[in-house]
Design an enzyme around this catalytic site. Sequence first.
Site, PDB file in Angstrom:
ATOM      1  N   ALA A  59     -13.273 -20.815  -8.156  1.00 47.35           N
ATOM      2  CA  ALA A  59     -14.702 -21.124  -8.151  1.00 47.35           C
ATOM      3  C   ALA A  59     -15.393 -20.810  -9.477  1.00 47.35           C
ATOM      4  O   ALA A  59     -16.357 -21.483  -9.851  1.00 47.35           O
ATOM      5  CB  ALA A  59     -15.375 -20.374  -7.012  1.00 47.35           C
TER       6      ALA A  59
ATOM      7  N   THR B 158     -18.819 -22.443 -12.084  1.00 47.48           N
ATOM      8  CA  THR B 158     -20.145 -21.790 -12.114  1.00 47.48           C
ATOM      9  C   THR B 158     -20.972 -22.267 -13.316  1.00 47.48           C
ATOM     10  O   THR B 158     -22.188 -22.376 -13.228  1.00 47.48           O
ATOM     11  CB  THR B 158     -20.036 -20.244 -12.156  1.00 47.48           C
ATOM     12  OG1 THR B 158     -19.201 -19.875 -13.251  1.00 47.48           O
ATOM     13  CG2 THR B 158     -19.475 -19.681 -10.868  1.00 47.48           C
TER      14      THR B 158
ATOM     15  N   PRO C  80     -22.393 -22.249  -7.363  1.00 42.31           N
ATOM     16  CA  PRO C  80     -22.170 -20.810  -7.183  1.00 42.31           C
ATOM     17  C   PRO C  80     -20.773 -20.493  -6.671  1.00 42.31           C
ATOM     18  O   PRO C  80     -20.197 -21.285  -5.923  1.00 42.31           O
ATOM     19  CB  PRO C  80     -23.218 -20.406  -6.141  1.00 42.31           C
ATOM     20  CG  PRO C  80     -23.587 -21.662  -5.436  1.00 42.31           C
ATOM     21  CD  PRO C  80     -23.360 -22.787  -6.410  1.00 42.31           C
ATOM     22  N   ASP C  81     -20.211 -19.347  -7.085  1.00 48.05           N
ATOM     23  CA  ASP C  81     -18.937 -18.918  -6.491  1.00 48.05           C
ATOM     24  C   ASP C  81     -19.243 -18.085  -5.250  1.00 48.05           C
ATOM     25  O   ASP C  81     -20.400 -17.985  -4.829  1.00 48.05           O
ATOM     26  CB  ASP C  81     -18.061 -18.192  -7.520  1.00 48.05           C
ATOM     27  CG  ASP C  81     -18.675 -16.896  -8.025  1.00 48.05           C
ATOM     28  OD1 ASP C  81     -19.692 -16.455  -7.462  1.00 48.05           O
ATOM     29  OD2 ASP C  81     -18.147 -16.336  -8.996  1.00 48.05           O
ATOM     30  N   PHE C  82     -18.232 -17.506  -4.661  1.00 42.51           N
ATOM     31  CA  PHE C  82     -18.418 -16.730  -3.428  1.00 42.51           C
ATOM     32  C   PHE C  82     -18.726 -15.275  -3.696  1.00 42.51           C
ATOM     33  O   PHE C  82     -19.695 -14.736  -3.221  1.00 42.51           O
ATOM     34  CB  PHE C  82     -17.120 -16.754  -2.608  1.00 42.51           C
ATOM     35  CG  PHE C  82     -17.031 -17.917  -1.682  1.00 42.51           C
ATOM     36  CD1 PHE C  82     -17.994 -18.894  -1.661  1.00 42.51           C
ATOM     37  CD2 PHE C  82     -15.947 -18.007  -0.805  1.00 42.51           C
ATOM     38  CE1 PHE C  82     -17.900 -19.965  -0.811  1.00 42.51           C
ATOM     39  CE2 PHE C  82     -15.845 -19.067   0.054  1.00 42.51           C
ATOM     40  CZ  PHE C  82     -16.811 -20.058   0.059  1.00 42.51           C
ATOM     41  N   ARG C  83     -17.795 -14.651  -4.465  1.00 45.43           N
ATOM     42  CA  ARG C  83     -17.837 -13.196  -4.582  1.00 45.43           C
ATOM     43  C   ARG C  83     -19.098 -12.732  -5.300  1.00 45.43           C
ATOM     44  O   ARG C  83     -19.551 -11.621  -5.073  1.00 45.43           O
ATOM     45  CB  ARG C  83     -16.577 -12.684  -5.281  1.00 45.43           C
ATOM     46  CG  ARG C  83     -15.267 -13.070  -4.563  1.00 45.43           C
ATOM     47  CD  ARG C  83     -15.033 -12.333  -3.283  1.00 45.43           C
ATOM     48  NE  ARG C  83     -13.874 -12.721  -2.512  1.00 45.43           N
ATOM     49  CZ  ARG C  83     -13.600 -13.920  -1.984  1.00 45.43           C
ATOM     50  NH1 ARG C  83     -14.381 -14.941  -2.222  1.00 45.43           N
ATOM     51  NH2 ARG C  83     -12.546 -14.114  -1.235  1.00 45.43           N
TER      52      ARG C  83
ATOM     53  N   GLN D 279      -8.286 -24.131  -6.601  1.00 46.02           N
ATOM     54  CA  GLN D 279      -8.751 -23.732  -5.273  1.00 46.02           C
ATOM     55  C   GLN D 279     -10.104 -24.383  -4.996  1.00 46.02           C
ATOM     56  O   GLN D 279     -10.639 -24.251  -3.908  1.00 46.02           O
ATOM     57  CB  GLN D 279      -8.909 -22.209  -5.202  1.00 46.02           C
ATOM     58  CG  GLN D 279      -7.631 -21.450  -5.500  1.00 46.02           C
ATOM     59  CD  GLN D 279      -7.888 -19.952  -5.724  1.00 46.02           C
ATOM     60  OE1 GLN D 279      -8.040 -19.197  -4.778  1.00 46.02           O
ATOM     61  NE2 GLN D 279      -7.949 -19.534  -6.974  1.00 46.02           N
ATOM     62  N   ASN D 280     -10.674 -25.043  -6.005  1.00 40.29           N
ATOM     63  CA  ASN D 280     -12.005 -25.624  -5.835  1.00 40.29           C
ATOM     64  C   ASN D 280     -11.967 -26.908  -5.019  1.00 40.29           C
ATOM     65  O   ASN D 280     -10.968 -27.618  -4.999  1.00 40.29           O
ATOM     66  CB  ASN D 280     -12.651 -25.898  -7.198  1.00 40.29           C
ATOM     67  CG  ASN D 280     -12.978 -24.611  -7.923  1.00 40.29           C
ATOM     68  OD1 ASN D 280     -12.960 -23.544  -7.315  1.00 40.29           O
ATOM     69  ND2 ASN D 280     -13.269 -24.712  -9.203  1.00 40.29           N
TER      70      ASN D 280
ATOM     71  N   ASP E 176     -14.664 -29.131  -5.321  1.00 38.61           N
ATOM     72  CA  ASP E 176     -15.774 -29.931  -5.840  1.00 38.61           C
ATOM     73  C   ASP E 176     -15.355 -31.223  -6.548  1.00 38.61           C
ATOM     74  O   ASP E 176     -16.194 -32.054  -6.875  1.00 38.61           O
ATOM     75  CB  ASP E 176     -16.644 -29.086  -6.789  1.00 38.61           C
ATOM     76  CG  ASP E 176     -15.828 -28.389  -7.885  1.00 38.61           C
ATOM     77  OD1 ASP E 176     -14.866 -28.989  -8.398  1.00 38.61           O
ATOM     78  OD2 ASP E 176     -16.170 -27.237  -8.229  1.00 38.61           O
TER      79      ASP E 176
ATOM     80  N   HIS F  22      -7.168 -26.580  -1.684  1.00 39.23           N
ATOM     81  CA  HIS F  22      -8.097 -26.444  -0.559  1.00 39.23           C
ATOM     82  C   HIS F  22      -8.846 -27.736  -0.231  1.00 39.23           C
ATOM     83  O   HIS F  22      -9.843 -27.707   0.470  1.00 39.23           O
ATOM     84  CB  HIS F  22      -9.086 -25.304  -0.839  1.00 39.23           C
ATOM     85  CG  HIS F  22      -8.422 -23.948  -0.915  1.00 39.23           C
ATOM     86  ND1 HIS F  22      -8.956 -22.870  -1.568  1.00 39.23           N
ATOM     87  CD2 HIS F  22      -7.238 -23.516  -0.402  1.00 39.23           C
ATOM     88  CE1 HIS F  22      -8.138 -21.822  -1.450  1.00 39.23           C
ATOM     89  NE2 HIS F  22      -7.089 -22.202  -0.766  1.00 39.23           N
TER      90      HIS F  22
ATOM     91  N   THR G   3     -11.058 -17.081 -11.063  1.00 37.23           N
ATOM     92  CA  THR G   3     -10.707 -16.788  -9.670  1.00 37.23           C
ATOM     93  C   THR G   3     -10.569 -15.293  -9.473  1.00 37.23           C
ATOM     94  O   THR G   3     -10.023 -14.599 -10.339  1.00 37.23           O
ATOM     95  CB  THR G   3      -9.416 -17.519  -9.232  1.00 37.23           C
ATOM     96  OG1 THR G   3      -8.996 -17.011  -7.961  1.00 37.23           O
ATOM     97  CG2 THR G   3      -8.287 -17.373 -10.230  1.00 37.23           C
TER      98      THR G   3
END
Length: 239
Positions: free
Chosen positions: A23, A27, A32-35, A102-103, A105, A120, A189
């Site tokens: 992710a 950015t 936005p990423d998760f963490r 893993q993105n 988008d 993913h 990541t």
Amino acid sequence: MDKIAQLKQWIKESSRIVFFGGAGVSTESGIPDFRSTDGLYNQQYQYPPETILSHSFFIKNPEEFYKFYRNKMIAAGAKPNKAHLALVKLEQEGKLQAVITQNIDGLHQEAGSQNVLELHGCVKRNFCTRCGKSYDLQMVAESQRVPKCSCGGIVKPDVVLYEEGLDSQILEKSVYYISHADLLIVGGTSLTVYPAAGLVDYCRGRLALINKDATPLDGQADLVINGKIGEVLGEACSL
Ligand code: NAD
Ligand code: ZN
């Protein structure tokens, strides 16, 4: 030699580069990423993102799933940044063999990368859970409540939700590319989502890690660059 110069040198010396990212690669495109954004999710939503984006939650509560999904996971108007473009350049030069992401988008393909392995899935593909009919991103983005197929079935994005397995062919190909790479560049990541993060263990060549924050695999890397990946890759690839 400074770290970016070192990476530049390794890129020059390599012919089977593989990139593995997450992710943080997007950015700088405004996604936005998760963490880094958990707090924000918690303010607005009743459940953590991992719960909402799980298979069982999708089945039990598709309306709440889509409220979050449309708001946070679909990045309307986002454009590729220097990180995506640097990887396109390396592929065109015949140095980079694959981008493993893993993105969800689709920005690597939009930038022009040809060989992209999406661990993913991708928000741009959607299908009816009853008849299998395909739908584009716009249909889902503009839907109200839960997007429904003309047959009445619920439309589901082609993304791997928590509790769902990864596509074994994509996983096998990723292992192949990583284990044959002379330079693996990992970036953007947190390396906390498995089985994806476990792919790094297959690296037998040089391992370079570019991330804003520390990751659990920093000790395994030959080079760790803590910085913004668009800027680092942009400079290392002379963009
Ligand atoms: P993550 O949110 O767990 O970690 C992102 C990492 O990137 C963090 O360690 C952060 O320090 C770093 N980072 C953020 N911006 C950066 C930048 N500009 N340069 C360098 N590093 C930066 O992301 P993850 O490890 O990919 O795992 C999250 C999961 O969520 C993935 O499986 C992915 O499918 C999904 N996700 C995808 C998107 C997307 O498609 N753009 C966005 C959010 C989440
Ligand atoms: Zn249908």
